[in-house]
Write a protein that holds these residues in place. Structure first.
Motif, PDB file in Angstrom:
ATOM      1  N   ARG B  10       0.860  -1.182   0.000  1.00  0.00           N
ATOM      2  CA  ARG B  10       0.000   0.000   0.000  1.00  0.00           C
ATOM      3  C   ARG B  10       0.898   1.234   0.000  1.00  0.00           C
ATOM      4  NH1 ARG B  10      -4.682   2.882  -0.672  1.00  0.00           N
ATOM      5  NH2 ARG B  10      -5.391   3.917   1.208  1.00  0.00           N
ATOM      6  N   HIS B  13       0.561   6.019   2.435  1.00  0.00           N
ATOM      7  CA  HIS B  13      -0.446   6.136   3.493  1.00  0.00           C
ATOM      8  C   HIS B  13      -0.316   7.472   4.235  1.00  0.00           C
ATOM      9  CE1 HIS B  13      -3.053   5.124   6.805  1.00  0.00           C
ATOM     10  NE2 HIS B  13      -2.078   5.346   7.668  1.00  0.00           N
ATOM     11  N   THR B  22      -7.038   2.663   4.271  1.00  0.00           N
ATOM     12  CA  THR B  22      -5.928   1.718   4.414  1.00  0.00           C
ATOM     13  C   THR B  22      -6.360   0.526   5.268  1.00  0.00           C
ATOM     14  OG1 THR B  22      -4.306   3.478   4.129  1.00  0.00           O
ATOM     15  CG2 THR B  22      -3.519   1.463   5.142  1.00  0.00           C
ATOM     16  N   TYR B  39       3.399  -1.326   3.936  1.00  0.00           N
ATOM     17  CA  TYR B  39       2.884  -0.012   3.560  1.00  0.00           C
ATOM     18  C   TYR B  39       3.970   1.037   3.663  1.00  0.00           C
ATOM     19  CZ  TYR B  39       2.304   1.472   8.483  1.00  0.00           C
ATOM     20  OH  TYR B  39       2.515   1.823   9.787  1.00  0.00           O
ATOM     21  N   TYR B  66       6.009  -1.896   7.913  1.00  0.00           N
ATOM     22  CA  TYR B  66       6.178  -0.553   7.354  1.00  0.00           C
ATOM     23  C   TYR B  66       7.522  -0.458   6.648  1.00  0.00           C
ATOM     24  CZ  TYR B  66       7.028   4.432   7.022  1.00  0.00           C
ATOM     25  OH  TYR B  66       7.323   5.686   6.548  1.00  0.00           O
ATOM     26  N   TRP B  70       9.511   2.643  -0.614  1.00  0.00           N
ATOM     27  CA  TRP B  70       8.691   1.704  -1.406  1.00  0.00           C
ATOM     28  C   TRP B  70       9.388   1.271  -2.691  1.00  0.00           C
ATOM     29  CZ3 TRP B  70       7.898   3.605  -6.223  1.00  0.00           C
ATOM     30  CH2 TRP B  70       7.927   4.998  -6.376  1.00  0.00           C
TER      31      TRP B  70
END
Lengths: 177, 177
Positions: B10, B13, B22, B39, B66, B70
């Motif tokens: 995801r 966020h 979320t 995420y 987390y 990304w």
């Protein structure tokens, strides 16, 4: 082509808390070829305007209607159509999909937080998209995809001013003004 | 039984704005048999605690992690697994589902607002669940349902303290303490 008319009833909308979840619900209903949505709870004219603006740009005939009395909506629907309540407490979708009459207009009922007991009694079917805690948006998506057998993803949206041309690695949008 | 390991990434966020969307994404991933979620964006320990508490009660082995970077998550995944970005600009799921290798771990990437261009370049597949404005929660649900061919709804969640017994007209929950 999809002939079956399906509407979504979204229960107990709260303007502040649910604004995004209800918008997701409406977008899902539209993208997956429902004919419109009815919602109860708090009236939210901003939400109605936003979805209408989107329909104006992206095409299709999608209706949004507010009804204070959700119970009357379900009772009236039951006189001629069929009502399917999506709930994690219900019967697995695989076991009841074939029992839903396809020649009647279908109302798909989705709650937000706690759903009143009456809904379980009034609905023709209480249908589970799995019996785990879930998202009503996800449940609605899978239900419509199964009901329409995937055809809903190929539908054309008439009168669109904006269209996506599918691409492997970029965004391509066509505008007709 | 589902053998394929699927994780959901995801992106972006935002603690305040995305907390419910979320959470819906994570619940959808878990209910539909993804192995876990990663995420990026703002770290949200409250969200992590809430999903962990739910996993403790409802069972199964579902992980939340987390990662600030990304891009590195996707690049690393590409070395051994396959990455599928869900986007309304991509190729229809029906045309690419068969091309996704089933013997590799799969990372399904979902954005919130605007997705960085790099994602389109880095992902092995950019997949559209329809080319209309949509909900990433709905897109994720349909993608997992198609990928797992509906088997994900029949999965047992090991070590559950709470279980639903499906009913036609009521809520029935069993607790084992």
């Amino acid at each position: 082509m999809i002939k079956q008319k399906v509407y979504v009833l979204r229960l107990s909308h709260r303007v502040e808390r649910d604004k995004r979840a209800t918008m997701h619900t409406f977008l899902t209903a539209r993208a997956l070829s429902a004919s419109g949505v009815i919602y109860s709870g708090q009236r939210d004219s901003d939400l109605e305007k936003r979805i209408q603006a989107l329909v104006d740009r992206w095409g299709g005939a999608f209706k949004v209607r507010y009804e204070r009395n959700w119970k009357r909506v379900i009772e009236n629907w039951n006189k001629k159509g069929v009502t399917c309540h999506l709930t994690m407490y219900g019967i697995n979708v695989d076991e009841c999909l074939d029992k839903i009459p396809k020649n009647k207009e279908t109302l798909v009922i989705v709650g937000s937080q706690k759903v009143p007991k009456d809904v379980f009694q009034l609905a023709d079917f209480n249908i589970a998209i799995g019996n785990q805690p879930h998202s009503e948006i996800a449940a609605l998506a899978i239900f419509l995809d199964r009901l329409f057998q995937g055809k809903e993803l190929k539908r054309k949206f008439g009168g669109a001013k904006i269209k996506v041309t599918p691409q492997e690695r970029e965004k391509k949008i066509n505008f007709s003004l």
